[in-house]
Design a protein around this motif. Sequence first.
Motif, mmCIF file in Angstrom:
data_model
loop_
_atom_site.group_PDB
_atom_site.id
_atom_site.type_symbol
_atom_site.label_atom_id
_atom_site.label_comp_id
_atom_site.label_asym_id
_atom_site.label_seq_id
_atom_site.Cartn_x
_atom_site.Cartn_y
_atom_site.Cartn_z
ATOM 1 N N PRO A 1 0.815 -1.220 0.000
ATOM 2 C CA PRO A 1 0.000 0.000 0.000
ATOM 3 C C PRO A 1 0.846 1.267 0.000
ATOM 4 O O PRO A 1 0.548 2.217 -0.745
ATOM 5 C CB PRO A 1 -0.788 -0.093 1.315
ATOM 6 C CG PRO A 1 -0.557 -1.430 1.867
ATOM 7 C CD PRO A 1 0.579 -2.070 1.165
ATOM 8 N N LEU A 2 1.931 1.263 0.791
ATOM 9 C CA LEU A 2 2.794 2.443 0.829
ATOM 10 C C LEU A 2 3.425 2.708 -0.534
ATOM 11 O O LEU A 2 3.452 3.844 -1.016
ATOM 12 C CB LEU A 2 3.911 2.224 1.858
ATOM 13 C CG LEU A 2 3.620 2.621 3.303
ATOM 14 C CD1 LEU A 2 4.787 2.226 4.187
ATOM 15 C CD2 LEU A 2 3.371 4.115 3.399
ATOM 16 N N ALA B 1 0.934 4.032 -2.961
ATOM 17 C CA ALA B 1 0.601 5.426 -2.627
ATOM 18 C C ALA B 1 1.694 6.365 -3.118
ATOM 19 O O ALA B 1 1.412 7.413 -3.711
ATOM 20 C CB ALA B 1 0.409 5.579 -1.123
ATOM 21 N N ILE B 2 2.945 5.974 -2.898
ATOM 22 C CA ILE B 2 4.061 6.809 -3.364
ATOM 23 C C ILE B 2 4.016 6.927 -4.881
ATOM 24 O O ILE B 2 4.177 8.016 -5.443
ATOM 25 C CB ILE B 2 5.407 6.202 -2.921
ATOM 26 C CG1 ILE B 2 5.549 6.295 -1.413
ATOM 27 C CG2 ILE B 2 6.566 6.911 -3.601
ATOM 28 C CD1 ILE B 2 6.755 5.588 -0.881
ATOM 29 N N ILE C 1 1.469 6.711 -6.852
ATOM 30 C CA ILE C 1 0.384 7.617 -7.265
ATOM 31 C C ILE C 1 0.785 9.065 -7.020
ATOM 32 O O ILE C 1 0.638 9.928 -7.885
ATOM 33 C CB ILE C 1 -0.915 7.279 -6.500
ATOM 34 C CG1 ILE C 1 -1.467 5.939 -6.974
ATOM 35 C CG2 ILE C 1 -1.954 8.374 -6.680
ATOM 36 C CD1 ILE C 1 -2.634 5.438 -6.165
ATOM 37 N N VAL D 1 -2.339 9.965 0.329
ATOM 38 C CA VAL D 1 -1.130 9.524 -0.384
ATOM 39 C C VAL D 1 0.053 10.447 -0.084
ATOM 40 O O VAL D 1 1.190 9.976 0.013
ATOM 41 C CB VAL D 1 -1.331 9.375 -1.911
ATOM 42 C CG1 VAL D 1 -2.189 8.185 -2.228
ATOM 43 C CG2 VAL D 1 -1.840 10.637 -2.535
ATOM 44 N N MET E 1 1.313 9.292 3.225
ATOM 45 C CA MET E 1 2.009 8.007 3.146
ATOM 46 C C MET E 1 3.395 8.178 2.533
ATOM 47 O O MET E 1 4.350 7.522 2.941
ATOM 48 C CB MET E 1 1.184 6.995 2.349
ATOM 49 C CG MET E 1 0.039 6.407 3.159
ATOM 50 S SD MET E 1 -1.167 5.546 2.135
ATOM 51 C CE MET E 1 -0.545 3.874 2.207
ATOM 52 N N THR E 2 3.499 9.085 1.539
ATOM 53 C CA THR E 2 4.820 9.326 0.953
ATOM 54 C C THR E 2 5.762 9.921 1.990
ATOM 55 O O THR E 2 6.915 9.505 2.125
ATOM 56 C CB THR E 2 4.699 10.271 -0.255
ATOM 57 O OG1 THR E 2 3.739 9.734 -1.150
ATOM 58 C CG2 THR E 2 6.019 10.426 -0.968
ATOM 59 N N ALA F 1 6.907 7.318 4.382
ATOM 60 C CA ALA F 1 7.927 6.423 3.851
ATOM 61 C C ALA F 1 9.304 7.054 3.913
ATOM 62 O O ALA F 1 10.314 6.350 3.925
ATOM 63 C CB ALA F 1 7.587 6.043 2.413
#
Lengths: 325, 296
Positions: free
Chosen positions: A103-104, A107-108, A110, B36, B39-40, B43
């Motif tokens: 999922p991460l 998401a990145i 996208i 998103v 989430m980026t 990360a």
Amino acid sequence: MQTATAPLPTPGTPWVGNKRAQRSKLFDSFFSKSTFLASWGTVALLLWIALEVGYAALPAMRQFGFGFIIGTQWDPTSDQYGALPLIYGTLVSAGLALLIATPLGVAIAIFLTEDYLPLKLRSFCKFLVELLAAIPSVIYGLWGIYVVIPITTPLGNWLNAHFGWIPLFSTHSSGPGFLPAAFVLAIMILPTIAALSSSSLKTTPMNLKEGAAALGATRWDVILQISLPIAASGIIGAAVLALGRAMGETMALAMLIGNNTQISPSIFAPANTIASLLANSFGEATGLEVAALMYLSFILMALTLGINAVAEVILDRTGASTRHL
Amino acid sequence: MNAATKIHPTAAPRAMDLSRKLRWRSIFSRGMDGLVALMTLAALVPLVSVIYMVISKGAGNFRWSMLWQLPPAAGMDGGGFGNALVGTLLLVSIGALVSVPIGVLTAIFLTEYSLGSKSARIIRFCAKILSGLPSILAGVFIFGVLVATTHSFSVLAGGLALGILMLPIIILATEEALLRVPRFLREASLALGANRTQTVLHITLPAAASTIITGVMLAVARAAGETAPIIFTALFTSYWIGSLREPTASMAVLIYNFSSVPYDNLVNMAWTASFVLILIVLVTNIVSHVVANRSK
């Protein structure tokens, strides 16, 4: 004037001396043959690796047969070897990591392909994500010991105290185990998933997106109903490839998973994977243990190369570039 | 007429319904945008944390003398990782020396001699599979071929194991670089009477050089940080290396060995070694990134 007075080559002989022409022809055939040899040498290397590992595993294969795969004991002192706890550890840690990272990573992908950011900032973000892949595994391991384990241990103990009846949380967390290992592993495979997913997201034709937007679709209507379905097979390929990477990953796991060859359903329990057992045992192994370790290597090779081949086939079909974010 | 009267009463509520749906959809879309982005960011937290830890715990203890001193005995103060630094440089050099010629030649075969053929597809597939080979299996293979037969761990064995890992990276990067060289350059060269080898050596390779160098640097950066393939091929020692047939220390194995010992000095040294190793790897990566961007 100069050129007119220069002597002309005698007709009938080439202006390069015959010997030189011959030599360059010889070199030409030598060079093309050496490229041929080098490339088939690469193919031969792959086969040689497979054969060598298989051959070195023969004594253990004869001794234990297929029972090796379901044996639950790994005990060098009594020469009893069974691979099940290690196969289990490998699959569970890689699976957990994939569960966190997919999922991460998507998401990145996208965030970095749909135009959220100005181009310069976007390429900087891509660079940062690629850097995640550049940090050596052993440094992730060191970081995991001193940063991740102190976070996951109390978390695990809290979950164990309150939800201990769920088998997943059924043991006390003593530090190393599946959870910190899977967490660090997830970080390590994240760039792979993000890079491959975004390159398949990029294959969505622009006119489809524009058409949908013109019909009143919001950005996420477009993403969920057009981009993601088109990129789906590429994303699946990315996840499969990342699974293969995760199963072969060694050092961070050797440092974080606890090196315990017992099967436990709990994600806080220490465990072991094939790769980390290999790293820890090969230096001092002798006799049958070497053969058993080679048998384990053979299993790991079959698993990872099989998974990689599947991923390559999937990704090859999507036609997305597979090397860059 | 009849149809219009039938539609009319339902049309108004449906429009309201639609606008409510539209509002919900745009709220949902905004929410997902935030998710998103978050989430980026999430990360990137580990990246920042790793770099912060390595700098705060590693750079603080750094002394220049560490670069040329030997590791201390357990429980002793001082010392350094000079032999590990030399070992890593040697290992990577051996790996590059083996893999760069073979890798570049393979890529030349793929793009210049057999483009689009079946054998090219097979070779490329094998290179990709090889690039997915777990790094530890390169070590296992070299252990079986070289270490077990000569009964000695050696820097040569470790370097060859790294070479196996670097090979597919170099093949795939060089192939991509060569494919990017415009076809008309080759045609012009051939039309002027150069043969294929002359075309490759004087036209195609120079045109692709900067991209190839980027690929080689990335392969070197990856190999410098690899631990698994050298842990039981090059092993580790606390002394200077005397010959290519002896085991050697390396930065990566030093970090691994010192990471979980109960001696503060050694643990600190693991952090400092990480700092130096990350510096080497990141600088290589950033430089190759800059080279790659310039060549575009």
